[in-house]
Scaffold this motif. Structure first.
Motif: not given
Length: 161
Positions: A48-70
């Motif tokens: 979306s541009l209004r409001p600006p919004l983007l999406m990423i997709s990560l594996a459930q087991r991703s350590s990066t995802l765990a860090a992002i959630r925290r």
């Protein structure tokens, strides 16, 4: 509902299909405590541009995802062709940030080599199958025009043009 006579689509069949779709490459970053974390993604899009919004997709087991959630925030570092080795490095194990120049914006790691980068606050998280869709509201972004984009096509890094 009618029964299907053909066999179910396999993961290998779907992977072969997706190899025909060219995508860009980005490294998603965040922090786990004081340590930078990151991984390569090609599932990244504007929503979306209004409001600006983007999406990423990560594996459930991703350590990066765990860090992002925290942390509830993350960076998206778009890579150019000249930095395709970073895509491979952040897709494999080990110390991904070793000898990789980076700084921070709003406390999130940003790669010096990024053609463009954004820092986002997590807006929503949706679990779908073995992946998680993370919707982010960009609160900082910057870009350079000097790099040719890095394209992922047929399981290979390619140069556009």
């Amino acid at each position: 509902m009618t029964a299907r006579a053909e066999p179910a689509l396999t993961g290998a069949d779907f992977r072969a299909f997706m190899r025909t779709w060219p995508t860009g490459i980005a490294v998603v970053t965040s922090t786990a405590g004081q340590e930078p974390v990151g991984c390569t993604v090609n599932a990244f899009t504007s929503i979306s541009l209004r409001p600006p919004l983007l999406m990423i997709s990560l594996a459930q087991r991703s350590s990066t995802l765990a860090a992002i959630r925290r942390r509830e925030s993350f960076g998206v570092n778009v890579l150019g062709f000249a930095h395709r080795r970073l895509a491979t490095r952040f897709a494999t194990g080990g110390d991904r940030f070793a000898d990789v120049p980076w700084g921070t914006q709003l406390g999130i790691p940003v790669l010096d080599a990024a053609t463009a980068a954004a820092v986002c606050d997590v807006r929503q998280v949706v679990e779908v199958a073995d992946h998680v869709l993370v919707f982010g509201s960009p609160c900082w972004c910057a870009q350079r025009d000097e790099d040719d984009p890095l394209v992922f096509f047929d399981s290979t890094h390619r140069q556009l043009g």
